[in-house]
Design a protein around this motif. Sequence first.
Motif, PDB file in Angstrom:
ATOM      1  N   VAL A 189       0.610  -1.252   0.059  1.00  0.00           N
ATOM      2  CA  VAL A 189      -0.073  -0.052   0.167  1.00  0.00           C
ATOM      3  C   VAL A 189       1.014   1.223   0.144  1.00  0.00           C
ATOM      4  O   VAL A 189       0.516   2.215  -0.704  1.00  0.00           O
ATOM      5  N   ILE A 193      -3.353   3.014  -4.943  1.00  0.00           N
ATOM      6  CA  ILE A 193      -4.442   2.360  -4.084  1.00  0.00           C
ATOM      7  C   ILE A 193      -4.965   3.210  -3.043  1.00  0.00           C
ATOM      8  O   ILE A 193      -4.242   3.582  -2.023  1.00  0.00           O
ATOM      9  N   VAL A 212      -9.510  -3.919  -3.963  1.00  0.00           N
ATOM     10  CA  VAL A 212      -8.566  -4.478  -4.930  1.00  0.00           C
ATOM     11  C   VAL A 212      -9.267  -5.626  -5.933  1.00  0.00           C
ATOM     12  O   VAL A 212     -10.130  -6.107  -5.541  1.00  0.00           O
ATOM     13  N   LEU A 265      -5.863  -5.001 -11.457  1.00  0.00           N
ATOM     14  CA  LEU A 265      -5.094  -4.146 -10.933  1.00  0.00           C
ATOM     15  C   LEU A 265      -3.516  -4.205 -11.054  1.00  0.00           C
ATOM     16  O   LEU A 265      -3.066  -5.370 -10.831  1.00  0.00           O
ATOM     17  N   ILE A 293      -0.034  -3.278  -9.737  1.00  0.00           N
ATOM     18  CA  ILE A 293       0.622  -2.998  -8.332  1.00  0.00           C
ATOM     19  C   ILE A 293       2.163  -3.149  -8.609  1.00  0.00           C
ATOM     20  O   ILE A 293       2.739  -3.984  -9.286  1.00  0.00           O
TER      21      ILE A 293
END
Length: 110
Positions: A84, A90, A96, A100, A102
Amino acid sequence: MALNPRKASSSKAMADAASWLCACFLVTLILLCIFSDSSVVGEDDEGKLRGKRVLSKACDEIYVVGEGETLHTISDKCGDPFIVEKNPHIHDPDDVFPGLVIKITPSHNN
């Protein structure tokens, strides 16, 4: 013109033999696929190394969230407890979704 009964029975016998041959061939292919897949999952050191390389690929620096994954499961899987903090896009850790993207920075090598 009527078909000769001998030719008809001969054709049927050839068709039956070809069908059996095809069936045996398909069964052989299926068995070869099953045994070749199980041989990759061996207990040898090379197999273990290949498995670790494949698993480590799932946690590259750019990670795409899959169906049913949460930040917690991804964190455990990839060894990154600060997902995070490193992903300012985010806003809600509970929001989530699959697809997505990341950034992952593992804290240790697997």
